[in-house]
Design a protein around this motif. Structure first.
Motif, PDB file in Angstrom:
ATOM      1  N   GLU A 422      44.586   8.575  67.494  1.00  0.00           N
ATOM      2  CA  GLU A 422      43.639   9.101  66.507  1.00  0.00           C
ATOM      3  C   GLU A 422      44.405   9.943  65.484  1.00  0.00           C
ATOM      4  OE1 GLU A 422      40.454   8.731  66.051  1.00  0.00           O
ATOM      5  OE2 GLU A 422      39.593   7.958  67.919  1.00  0.00           O
ATOM      6  N   ARG A 423      44.390   9.509  64.234  1.00  0.00           N
ATOM      7  CA  ARG A 423      45.139  10.220  63.196  1.00  0.00           C
ATOM      8  C   ARG A 423      44.582  11.631  63.000  1.00  0.00           C
ATOM      9  NH1 ARG A 423      44.829  11.070  57.790  1.00  0.00           N
ATOM     10  NH2 ARG A 423      42.858   9.927  57.657  1.00  0.00           N
ATOM     11  N   VAL A 424      45.480  12.598  62.924  1.00  0.00           N
ATOM     12  CA  VAL A 424      45.079  13.987  62.697  1.00  0.00           C
ATOM     13  C   VAL A 424      44.708  14.147  61.223  1.00  0.00           C
ATOM     14  CG1 VAL A 424      45.777  16.409  62.830  1.00  0.00           C
ATOM     15  CG2 VAL A 424      46.665  14.750  64.494  1.00  0.00           C
ATOM     16  N   PRO A 425      43.515  14.677  60.897  1.00  0.00           N
ATOM     17  CA  PRO A 425      43.124  14.856  59.494  1.00  0.00           C
ATOM     18  C   PRO A 425      44.146  15.682  58.711  1.00  0.00           C
ATOM     19  CG  PRO A 425      41.251  15.211  60.950  1.00  0.00           C
ATOM     20  CD  PRO A 425      42.437  15.069  61.829  1.00  0.00           C
ATOM     21  N   LYS A 426      44.364  15.281  57.466  1.00  0.00           N
ATOM     22  CA  LYS A 426      45.355  15.941  56.619  1.00  0.00           C
ATOM     23  C   LYS A 426      45.031  17.423  56.410  1.00  0.00           C
ATOM     24  CE  LYS A 426      47.726  15.321  52.156  1.00  0.00           C
ATOM     25  NZ  LYS A 426      47.583  16.700  51.698  1.00  0.00           N
ATOM     26  N   ASN A 443      54.731  12.149  69.247  1.00  0.00           N
ATOM     27  CA  ASN A 443      53.644  11.199  69.516  1.00  0.00           C
ATOM     28  C   ASN A 443      52.279  11.831  69.246  1.00  0.00           C
ATOM     29  OD1 ASN A 443      52.498  12.440  71.965  1.00  0.00           O
ATOM     30  ND2 ASN A 443      54.397  11.800  72.979  1.00  0.00           N
ATOM     31  N   ASN A 444      51.247  10.985  69.247  1.00  0.00           N
ATOM     32  CA  ASN A 444      49.921  11.405  68.805  1.00  0.00           C
ATOM     33  C   ASN A 444      49.337  12.522  69.665  1.00  0.00           C
ATOM     34  OD1 ASN A 444      46.599  10.460  68.835  1.00  0.00           O
ATOM     35  ND2 ASN A 444      47.615  10.830  66.879  1.00  0.00           N
ATOM     36  N   GLN A 446      50.959  14.744  71.431  1.00  0.00           N
ATOM     37  CA  GLN A 446      51.701  15.971  71.151  1.00  0.00           C
ATOM     38  C   GLN A 446      51.231  16.604  69.838  1.00  0.00           C
ATOM     39  OE1 GLN A 446      55.694  14.354  71.347  1.00  0.00           O
ATOM     40  NE2 GLN A 446      56.079  15.326  73.338  1.00  0.00           N
ATOM     41  N   GLN A 447      50.886  15.737  68.884  1.00  0.00           N
ATOM     42  CA  GLN A 447      50.357  16.244  67.617  1.00  0.00           C
ATOM     43  C   GLN A 447      49.050  17.000  67.843  1.00  0.00           C
ATOM     44  OE1 GLN A 447      50.036  12.734  65.183  1.00  0.00           O
ATOM     45  NE2 GLN A 447      52.159  12.858  64.463  1.00  0.00           N
ATOM     46  N   TRP A 448      48.149  16.404  68.614  1.00  0.00           N
ATOM     47  CA  TRP A 448      46.868  17.061  68.880  1.00  0.00           C
ATOM     48  C   TRP A 448      47.050  18.323  69.726  1.00  0.00           C
ATOM     49  CZ3 TRP A 448      42.705  16.552  66.218  1.00  0.00           C
ATOM     50  CH2 TRP A 448      42.421  15.350  65.559  1.00  0.00           C
ATOM     51  N   SER A 449      48.044  18.299  70.613  1.00  0.00           N
ATOM     52  CA  SER A 449      48.338  19.493  71.400  1.00  0.00           C
ATOM     53  C   SER A 449      48.796  20.638  70.497  1.00  0.00           C
ATOM     54  CB  SER A 449      49.413  19.185  72.444  1.00  0.00           C
ATOM     55  OG  SER A 449      49.743  20.335  73.199  1.00  0.00           O
ATOM     56  N   SER A 450      49.639  20.323  69.506  1.00  0.00           N
ATOM     57  CA  SER A 450      50.119  21.341  68.572  1.00  0.00           C
ATOM     58  C   SER A 450      48.978  21.894  67.727  1.00  0.00           C
ATOM     59  CB  SER A 450      51.194  20.738  67.657  1.00  0.00           C
ATOM     60  OG  SER A 450      52.308  20.288  68.407  1.00  0.00           O
ATOM     61  N   ILE A 451      48.096  20.998  67.275  1.00  0.00           N
ATOM     62  CA  ILE A 451      46.938  21.424  66.489  1.00  0.00           C
ATOM     63  C   ILE A 451      46.035  22.321  67.324  1.00  0.00           C
ATOM     64  CG2 ILE A 451      44.802  20.613  65.414  1.00  0.00           C
ATOM     65  CD1 ILE A 451      47.105  20.176  63.606  1.00  0.00           C
ATOM     66  N   LYS A 452      45.789  21.928  68.569  1.00  0.00           N
ATOM     67  CA  LYS A 452      44.923  22.706  69.461  1.00  0.00           C
ATOM     68  C   LYS A 452      45.468  24.123  69.658  1.00  0.00           C
ATOM     69  CE  LYS A 452      43.340  22.978  74.245  1.00  0.00           C
ATOM     70  NZ  LYS A 452      43.444  22.403  75.606  1.00  0.00           N
ATOM     71  N   LYS A 453      46.778  24.226  69.930  1.00  0.00           N
ATOM     72  CA  LYS A 453      47.387  25.536  70.158  1.00  0.00           C
ATOM     73  C   LYS A 453      47.275  26.422  68.921  1.00  0.00           C
ATOM     74  CE  LYS A 453      50.718  23.903  73.611  1.00  0.00           C
ATOM     75  NZ  LYS A 453      52.143  23.624  73.886  1.00  0.00           N
ATOM     76  N   SER A 454      47.502  25.821  67.767  1.00  0.00           N
ATOM     77  CA  SER A 454      47.449  26.590  66.521  1.00  0.00           C
ATOM     78  C   SER A 454      46.021  27.049  66.216  1.00  0.00           C
ATOM     79  CB  SER A 454      47.988  25.739  65.363  1.00  0.00           C
ATOM     80  OG  SER A 454      48.007  26.477  64.172  1.00  0.00           O
ATOM     81  N   VAL A 455      45.053  26.171  66.450  1.00  0.00           N
ATOM     82  CA  VAL A 455      43.648  26.519  66.210  1.00  0.00           C
ATOM     83  C   VAL A 455      43.204  27.618  67.166  1.00  0.00           C
ATOM     84  CG1 VAL A 455      41.274  25.683  66.334  1.00  0.00           C
ATOM     85  CG2 VAL A 455      43.023  24.276  65.236  1.00  0.00           C
ATOM     86  N   LEU A 456      43.561  27.496  68.435  1.00  0.00           N
ATOM     87  CA  LEU A 456      43.189  28.519  69.416  1.00  0.00           C
ATOM     88  C   LEU A 456      43.830  29.864  69.081  1.00  0.00           C
ATOM     89  CD1 LEU A 456      43.325  26.567  72.817  1.00  0.00           C
ATOM     90  CD2 LEU A 456      41.310  27.553  71.723  1.00  0.00           C
TER      91      LEU A 456
END
Length: 481
Positions: A422-426, A443-444, A446-456
């Motif tokens: 699932e592509r991460v929104p720009k 990989n995808n 890991q990308q969502w994991s990075s986004i999740k950590k930053s958002v939290l």
């Protein structure tokens, strides 16, 4: 697909009851004796012949006893592997907690837990390397300890050890030679092979015949069967002459019967859309997508009673919900997509969490949903559940105005169609990721994991520790409000 129908044996005479008790005692003793001989390394055929003579069983009964013992040994070896894997994961998890802990007191407590888990790991590792397993107590370890303390009598202990009889079927002999089921005038009977009778040409067996009640739920108002008519299923199956297994279990003075048959399942139809289901303790998020993965609808099926209802009530509620979900999937001509959840005891967690997770309904719902879908000819797919909630909340919840569970169900449905990545929104990348070049190379997930950590991390500044509140602070965190 194997199906087990439960029932009870009715109207046993004293003579029949005495023989059945004796047969159970001989069979269970044969299983225990075979178990020990198999561990000693004796040949299977030699054990079968010895069992037949030593415990006065016919050849098929002896084969069943040895098979029962083999199954016990196999299951114990699998349990050792499972315990070792779970304990190893607990050790690694505790080590990570120690590395993150800041308080010296917390580190000391975690270190004690780690030492205890390492001792357990060493224990299971020794069994794994030696290809052994802990001592098996036939009759139950709990009752054995009670017997050692003198809290139960020798008779009670013997009854617990000698309370079952298993008979496997044979298609060439019309289903099951030793324990045959048949119907006469609407009543089902169980016919059990008893004493041998020597004739001039061959050996015959006297038979014990008793009526059997197989569980089914006729309505008091209409007389129709509520739910699936398992009794009729067995009756129809007996007419085919196919093999079936019968297990008799004595409990509280009653004799229960478990009949296992091979249930035919229809060929799944060709689906043109999919329905994803996100399972939760208090309900289900359900989402429908077309063959392109486009959102076409969703709903939330609240089931708050799941978490506190008694076991029978909870099982009934799960069954009714499964029926509703599968009917919805079939009406839309869709395939069912569910999470491939693994319920392992592999985390070093608190007693409170263990109690909660032990009573969880996820596993039962998923198993029942898969089984009913197969019966209805509905195609079923299992997908990995990783980051379904994260992707649903951060990408689709606001876009389609969904709840977090419905959004997760949408991701599950899309994953069932093959949209694993699932592509991460720009907008999220620009706002929360600084090293964009490195981000594009991972990989995808890991990308969502990075986004999740930053958002939290940003949500914690607002006093929030969960992504559930993302929608409340979304515009402010993205700088668009």
């Amino acid at each position: 697909m194997k199906t087990t129908v439960m029932g009870i044996i009715l109207e046993l005479t004293e003579t029949q009851q005495a023989y059945l008790d004796n047969l159970m005692a001989r069979y269970c003793a044969a299983v225990r004796w075979s178990f020990k001989r198999l561990l000693e390394g004796r040949g299977i055929q030699d054990i079968r012949q010895s069992v037949q003579v030593k415990f006065n069983l016919n050849s098929r009964q002896a084969n069943d006893a040895v098979y029962d013992a083999q199954s016990t040994i196999k299951s114990q070896h699998e349990l050792v592997k499972l315990h070792y894997a779970n304990t190893l994961a607990k050790v690694e998890f505790t080590q990570k907690r120690i590395a993150k802990a800041k308080s010296s007191r917390k580190k000391a407590n975690l270190q004690k837990r780690l030492e205890k888990e390492q001792r357990k790991l060493s224990y299971w590792q020794k069994h794994l390397e030696a290809k052994t397993f802990p001592a098996v107590v036939f009759g139950g370890k709990k009752l054995f300890l009670e017997r050692c303390k003198g809290n139960i009598t020798r008779k009670e202990w013997q009854e617990a050890r000698n309370n079952r009889y298993l008979s496997r079927g044979d298609k060439t002999k019309g289903g099951n030679l030793n324990t045959r089921l048949y119907e006469v005038d609407g009543q089902i009977y169980l016919d059990i092979a008893a004493e041998q009778v020597q004739t001039e040409k061959s050996v015959r067996y006297n038979r014990i015949t008793a009526p059997v009640y197989l569980a089914h739920k006729p309505s008091k108002k209409t007389g129709k069967i509520n739910g699936r008519n398992y009794r009729q299923m067995v009756v129809d199956y007996l007419k085919t002459g196919a093999a079936y297994q019968v297990e008799i279990i004595r409990k509280d003075g009653r004799y229960y019967i478990h009949v296992t048959i091979e249930e035919d399942i229809p060929v799944p139809y060709h689906a043109h859309s999919v329905v994803g289901v996100d399972s939760n303790p208090d309900g289900l998020g359900v989402a429908l997508v077309d063959y392109l993965g486009q959102y076409r609808g969703s709903q939330w099926l609240r089931q708050g009673e799941w978490t506190y209802a008694r076991s029978n009530r909870r099982d009934n509620l799960i069954g009714e919900t499964v029926k509703k979900v599968v009917a919805l999937v079939k009406e839309t001509g869709s395939a069912l997509v569910i999470e491939d959840l693994k319920f392992k005891h592999d985390k070093s967690v608190t007693a409170k969490f263990n109690r909660m997770s032990h009573g969880f309904v996820w596993s039962k719902f998923l198993a029942d949903a898969e089984r009913r879908a197969l019966r209805e000819g509905v195609p079923v797919f299992k997908v990995k559940p990783a980051f379904t909630s994260v992707i649903g909340i951060l990408k689709y919840q606001h876009q389609y105005g969904l709840s977090n569970h419905q959004a997760a169900a949408l991701v599950i449905a899309r994953r069932g169609l093959g949209h694993v990545s699932e592509r991460v929104p720009k907008l999220l990348v620009d706002r929360f990721i600084k090293a964009k070049e490195g981000f594009s190379k991972i990989n995808n997930w890991q990308q969502w994991s990075s986004i999740k950590k930053s958002v939290l991390k940003n949500l914690k500044k607002k006093g929030v520790n969960s992504l559930v509140s993302w929608q409340v602070h979304r515009k402010e965190l993205l700088g668009i409000g």
